[in-house]
Design an enzyme around this catalytic site. Structure first.
Site, PDB file in Angstrom:
ATOM      1  N   LYS A 289      33.292 -10.789  57.999  1.00 12.68           N
ATOM      2  CA  LYS A 289      33.639 -12.016  57.291  1.00 12.68           C
ATOM      3  C   LYS A 289      35.148 -12.208  57.254  1.00 12.68           C
ATOM      4  O   LYS A 289      35.640 -13.343  57.280  1.00 12.68           O
ATOM      5  CB  LYS A 289      33.060 -11.982  55.874  1.00 12.68           C
ATOM      6  CG  LYS A 289      31.540 -12.108  55.816  1.00 12.68           C
ATOM      7  CD  LYS A 289      31.067 -12.140  54.385  1.00 12.68           C
ATOM      8  CE  LYS A 289      29.575 -12.412  54.291  1.00 12.68           C
ATOM      9  NZ  LYS A 289      28.767 -11.349  54.876  1.00 12.68           N
TER      10      LYS A 289
ATOM     11  N   GLU B 197      36.918 -13.220  47.175  1.00 14.95           N
ATOM     12  CA  GLU B 197      37.080 -14.667  47.190  1.00 14.95           C
ATOM     13  C   GLU B 197      37.180 -15.210  45.774  1.00 14.95           C
ATOM     14  O   GLU B 197      36.620 -14.633  44.830  1.00 14.95           O
ATOM     15  CB  GLU B 197      35.900 -15.358  47.889  1.00 14.95           C
ATOM     16  CG  GLU B 197      35.836 -15.169  49.380  1.00 14.95           C
ATOM     17  CD  GLU B 197      34.663 -15.917  49.990  1.00 14.95           C
ATOM     18  OE1 GLU B 197      33.795 -16.389  49.217  1.00 14.95           O
ATOM     19  OE2 GLU B 197      34.612 -16.035  51.221  1.00 14.95           O
TER      20      GLU B 197
ATOM     21  N   HIS C   4      22.692 -14.066  43.886  1.00 14.18           N
ATOM     22  CA  HIS C   4      23.362 -14.567  45.079  1.00 14.18           C
ATOM     23  C   HIS C   4      22.419 -14.645  46.283  1.00 14.18           C
ATOM     24  O   HIS C   4      22.869 -14.718  47.424  1.00 14.18           O
ATOM     25  CB  HIS C   4      24.588 -13.716  45.431  1.00 14.18           C
ATOM     26  CG  HIS C   4      25.485 -13.466  44.263  1.00 14.18           C
ATOM     27  ND1 HIS C   4      26.218 -14.473  43.663  1.00 14.18           N
ATOM     28  CD2 HIS C   4      25.745 -12.340  43.558  1.00 14.18           C
ATOM     29  CE1 HIS C   4      26.900 -13.964  42.649  1.00 14.18           C
ATOM     30  NE2 HIS C   4      26.624 -12.684  42.557  1.00 14.18           N
TER      31      HIS C   4
ATOM     32  N   ARG D 144      22.188 -15.932  63.530  1.00 11.31           N
ATOM     33  CA  ARG D 144      20.761 -15.656  63.666  1.00 11.31           C
ATOM     34  C   ARG D 144      19.977 -16.845  63.138  1.00 11.31           C
ATOM     35  O   ARG D 144      20.544 -17.800  62.610  1.00 11.31           O
ATOM     36  CB  ARG D 144      20.392 -14.406  62.864  1.00 11.31           C
ATOM     37  CG  ARG D 144      20.823 -14.499  61.396  1.00 11.31           C
ATOM     38  CD  ARG D 144      20.358 -13.315  60.585  1.00 11.31           C
ATOM     39  NE  ARG D 144      21.010 -13.229  59.291  1.00 11.31           N
ATOM     40  CZ  ARG D 144      20.676 -13.894  58.204  1.00 11.31           C
ATOM     41  NH1 ARG D 144      19.694 -14.774  58.264  1.00 11.31           N
ATOM     42  NH2 ARG D 144      21.319 -13.725  57.061  1.00 11.31           N
TER      43      ARG D 144
END
Length: 642
Positions: A120, A204, A239, A296
């Site tokens: 990421k 983040e 999440h 994917r």
């Protein structure tokens, strides 16, 4: 470009996605090969395949995540291609390289694209260069606590820790204030290492009231790339997505186009090929920020198929063989609205802890227009602690959002699961909530409406116990004199000379116990009583499964002596809430702890769960070891109250 010969396809996955891929592959004339672990030998995806290969092992690391075993399985079965599905090795570049090195075809993007988006941190740098907006955060290589503390102070709280190589909510923690960072970082790193073999994390800014909107992209080997509209996946717990719908409600045509074009730029920036999903956070001002790209097929792809009429798995196979995309951007269909919910084996009343056990009852909704069920289980299958707890997905399509919502509610009402806890009623409450009906969506939907979505469990009603007792009387009589239905002993009426017939039963269900006394009308027959009107009543061994007000309850005849002994054995002990393995023991015998202190960390279904002290006390015994497997209900720690 010549197309590789493809007659046999190996699906390197399990559950509902393996079954879904098999349906499309078989329709395309391909032979399907299922792989399975030692505990999945009789799983539904294995039963439905043309060929099967035993990988051995029970844990994912010893079976579905073992690259060498999967390549060998393809060779042994004669497969020319491997479809990784989603999860497991679907986003593992080493697997993609191994497939190519073995001369096999991967139904997925090239290894270079997986590598580009697999981290990421690196992905965000690429997206910045491609002009895709990013959320403020830290994506560096340094992974020590002081570096994260410094970055957190600069970004500001609240923050979101995310596994750099992760997905599906694994290795993800919200950090509200500085005092939580160290423990959250350590736990997230362990989860990420266990689930993905990579403990690296990124940080983040945690946006308030954002929506989670993702774009389905598709690219071929000829340079064509398009987007297949968007999906709203804002309703999440831990999440992880619970409800998905397409198209996303309330987006203007200009915003839809801007997000779609940004997603295509992201895919082109890494030379993408195949199906992928670019995920964005959309704030209330209409600004969107790149979150990640999943290289994917996604769990929620059925809603995109429902509104476009396209088979994304068939597209994946065709693109992998070198065929060009059959349509351009302007020709992408958009018809109606679709909503999907994920049915999980979990207990919403216990912070969504996974639930394991045998599916003693499993009933799917009836087929019909605009209805679809993707599942990988059947009645009698076992839900183990080794894999994700999702049982399947229910998808409804309608001419508009409200029709889709009503159809999905009807499907949920026709669904029944017994033997494990599920989120079925929780899903019904979400869809029926006025805020959902009004499309008031953001990632805080569940906690904001928790009072309505997660009401405290109420004691079972007297009407429930009465009905359960009647059913037990019937079954007990049937079992005792099934060979002679006319015998008076078959009726189990509790005959008393000169007095009303009476039966007394001691029952237990969901941790509750009740003694029920029934007086029978001598002119009545058990065949005419209320239990016949129950939607579902089934007896398996010594357990009665009875559907009541939309939920399946397990009811057993109670043995008071055995119950007292069980309670005495567990007194003062903290038990495992599910089957799993002990990751860490955080206390020692003789240690004094406060209420809320974490004592043991249990891992189940790739997630960590802390067993905490309910009150202050002293640890008097440790009844487990790190690395050991434990069963649900096993006492782990003995705690003496102060």
């Amino acid at each position: 470009m010549s197309q590789p010969t493809l007659t046999t396809l190996l699906i390197a996955n399990r559950g509902e996605i393996a079954c879904r891929i098999m349906r499309t592959a078989r329709a395309m004339g391909l032979t399907t090969v299922a792989v399975h672990s030692s505990i999945d030998r009789e799983a539904r995806h294995v039963r439905e395949a043309d060929l099967r290969v035993d990988l051995g092992g029970a844990k994912a690391s010893d079976s579905y995540l073992d690259i060498a075993k999967l390549i060998d399985a393809a060779r042994r079965s004669g497969a020319q291609a491997i479809h990784p599905g989603y999860g497991f090795l679907s986003e593992n570049p080493q697997f993609a390289h191994a497939v190519a090195d073995a001369g096999l075809l991967l139904i997925g993007p090239p290894a270079s694209a997986i590598e580009a988006m697999g981290s990421k941190s690196a992905a965000k740098a690429l997206m910045a260069a491609a002009g895709v907006p990013l959320v403020p955060g830290y994506h560096g290589e340094a992974q020590d606590l002081p570096t994260f503390q410094q970055a957190a102070d600069a970004i500001g709280y609240p923050l979101l820790l995310k596994a750099s190589s992760g997905g599906g909510g694994k290795g993800m923690k919200v950090v509200e204030h500085p005092g939580q960072l160290a423990e959250a970082l350590a736990s997230a790193q362990r989860e990420a290492q266990s689930a993905f073999g990579d403990s690296r994390m990124l940080l983040e800014k945690y946006l308030l009231q954002p929506r989670h909107v993702e774009i389905q992209v598709f690219a071929d080997q000829h340079g064509h790339c398009l987007y297949l509209h968007e999906r709203d996946c804002s309703i999440q717990r831990r999440h992880q997505k619970v409800v998905e719908e397409a198209p996303a409600p309330g987006l203007s045509p200009a915003l839809r186009q801007a997000m779609g074009e940004a997603a295509v730029r992201a895919a082109r920036a890494i030379g993408y090929v195949g199906a992928g999903t670019v995920e964005f956070l959309l704030d209330a001002r209409g600004e969107f920020f790149f979150m990640e790209m999943n290289t994917r097929l996604q769990v929620e792809h059925p809603v995109t198929e429902a509104i476009t009429g396209l088979d994304l798995v068939a597209w994946q196979i065709d693109v992998a063989r070198g065929e060009a995309l059959p349509i351009g951007q302007d020709a992408v269909p958009l018809h109606g609205h679709a909503i999907e919910v994920r049915l999980y084996a979990e207990d919403p009343q216990q912070d969504f802890l996974p639930s394991t056990g045998t599916l003693a009852v499993y009933r799917e909704p009836a087929p019909g227009e605009g209805r679809r069920v993707d599942t990988g289980v059947e009645q009698g299958d076992v839900v183990s602690p080794f894999y994700d707890p999702m049982l399947g997905k229910l998808i409804a399509w309608g001419e508009d959002r409200e029709q889709a919502r009503q159809r999905l509610l009807a499907m949920l009402e026709q669904t029944a699961v017994g033997g494990v806890k599920t989120n079925l009623r929780f899903l019904q409450r979400i869809l029926a909530h006025p805020a959902f009906a009004a499309a008031e969506l953001d990632t805080g939907f569940i906690p904001r409406h928790a009072a309505q979505l997660l009401p405290p469990a109420e004691p079972l009603s007297s009407a429930f116990w009465h009905a359960a007792a009647m059913v037990w009387l019937h079954w007990r009589g049937t079992m005792h004199r099934a060979d002679d239905a006319q015998s008076p002993w078959a009726e189990a009426r509790g005959l008393r000379l000169g007095l009303p017939a009476r039966s007394v039963l001691s029952l237990r269900s969901q941790g509750e116990r009740q003694v029920v006394c029934l007086e029978h009308d001598p002119h009545d027959r058990l065949a005419q009583i209320d239990w016949l009107r129950q939607p579902l009543t089934e007896l398996h061994g010594d357990t009665l499964y009875m559907e009541w007000q939309g939920e399946v309850h397990a009811v057993q005849l109670d043995d008071p002596a055995r119950a007292a002994a069980h309670e005495a054995h567990g007194a003062g002990g903290l038990s495992a809430p599910m089957n799993g393995s002990i990751v860490r023991i955080l206390v020692e015998v003789g240690q004094t702890v406060e209420a809320g202190t974490a004592l043991v960390v249990l891992e189940a279904m790739k997630m960590e769960h802390s067993i905490r002290a309910p009150e202050a006390g002293t640890v008097s015994a440790l009844l487990c070891e790190e690395g050991s497997m434990v069963s649900e209900g096993a006492v782990l720690v003995a705690l003496a109250a102060q």
